[in-house]
Design a protein around this motif. Structure first.
Motif, PDB file in Angstrom:
ATOM      1  N   ASN A   1       8.828  -0.297  14.476  1.00 39.21           N
ATOM      2  CA  ASN A   1       9.959  -0.926  13.774  1.00 39.21           C
ATOM      3  C   ASN A   1       9.929  -2.438  13.795  1.00 39.21           C
TER       4      ASN A   1
ATOM      5  N   GLN B   1       4.734  -2.865  11.924  1.00 36.52           N
ATOM      6  CA  GLN B   1       5.090  -2.010  10.805  1.00 36.52           C
ATOM      7  C   GLN B   1       4.218  -2.334   9.596  1.00 36.52           C
TER       8      GLN B   1
ATOM      9  N   SER C   1       7.787  -3.864   4.610  1.00 40.63           N
ATOM     10  CA  SER C   1       8.748  -2.953   5.233  1.00 40.63           C
ATOM     11  C   SER C   1       8.837  -1.692   4.379  1.00 40.63           C
TER      12      SER C   1
ATOM     13  N   GLU D   1      11.042   5.102  11.608  1.00 39.28           N
ATOM     14  CA  GLU D   1      10.847   3.866  12.373  1.00 39.28           C
ATOM     15  C   GLU D   1      11.247   4.068  13.830  1.00 39.28           C
TER      16      GLU D   1
END
Length: 269
Positions: free
Chosen positions: A133, A138, A165, A180
């Motif tokens: 996350n 990520q 993201s 996440e």
């Protein structure tokens, strides 16, 4: 004591204890800031290679709150080796450092692991796919999935200049559920998901090695998350820079990395 002076004081202690006053003041000694562990071990070998070529290198292990970039920017070091390009980019943006990357070293690849499937292509529709996350890791995980053909990322995305993201995921080729979670949790969650992206540090602690156990592994080519050697901008063309990089990017160092770390750390030279 101001934060800046406190950092410089910590660096001074490190230099005094690990380099000595004579070496710290000797311009013929290249002081290279590293973190303990992987980089410290590798630079012990680099130092030996450099010495054979007439270059005096002194690794300086910097721990705690002291910043190798602050020390380098202030002239307390000649170089450092502990970070990748996105981290350096953010540090320059936030703190105004005048630093430059001059050579690639290694990558600690992020990888997807699974207790259920042998390859990322085997994931079924609806698979639970866990990713870190935090923005940096990520991004790395999403790039691995993109390169594996599971989806695309928004037009114009470039990991050298920005992060990605879940909002940037487009064009799913397979229906998967992206979940996440904190990186520290993912290595303990493999039983609960179909696959999880685990950063090298936590994977290694769990007995997992990317190049051996990963079902999809981060590429080392054209990858901003490769670690780098950094110097001050004013020194990037100094005559000692190329020999320093050459000492690192030597066959002796390559063989040491491959033997010592068994695929969890991969040389990129």
């Amino acid at each position: 004591m101001t934060p800046r002076l406190r950092v410089r004081a910590l660096i001074a202690v490190a230099l005094f204890s690990l380099v000595g006053l004579a070496d710290a003041a000797d311009p013929k000694t290249l002081r290279v800031g590293v973190r303990g562990g992987t980089d410290e071990q590798i630079w012990e070998v680099v130092t030996q290679v450099a010495k054979k070529n007439g270059l005096n290198v002194q690794p300086v292990v910097i721990s705690g709150a002291a910043s190798p970039n602050e020390a380098l920017n202030n002239g307390d070091l000649e170089a450092n080796s502990f970070q990748h390009i996105p981290f350096l980019r953010d540090q320059i943006k936030q703190r105004g450092y005048k630093l430059a990357a001059v050579g690639d070293t290694y990558i600690s690849p992020i990888a997807f692991y699974s207790k259920k499937y042998k390859a990322i292509k085997d994931l079924p529709d609806g698979a639970k796919v866990a990713i870190p996350n935090d923005p940096s890791n990520q991004t790395r995980a999403l790039v691995v999935l993109r390169d594996a053909g599971l989806f695309t990322l928004r037009d114009g995305f470039d990991p050298y200049t920005g992060t990605a993201s879940l909002a940037d995921v487009t064009g799913y080729k397979k229906k998967i559920n992206l979940i996440e979670s904190a990186s520290v949790v993912l290595a303990r969650s493999l039983e609960d998901v179909d696959t999880a992206a685990i950063v090298n540090t936590f994977a290694y602690q769990a007995g997992l090695i990317a190049t051996r156990d990963g079902i999809a592994v981060e590429k080392r080519e054209h990858n901003p998350y490769v670690n780098i050697i950094v110097v001050r901008e004013q020194d990037k063309n100094a005559p000692w820079v190329a020999p320093l990089v050459k000492a690192y990017q030597s066959e002796e160092v390559r063989q040491f990395i491959q033997k010592q770390f068994g695929g969890s750390v991969v040389p990129v030279f």
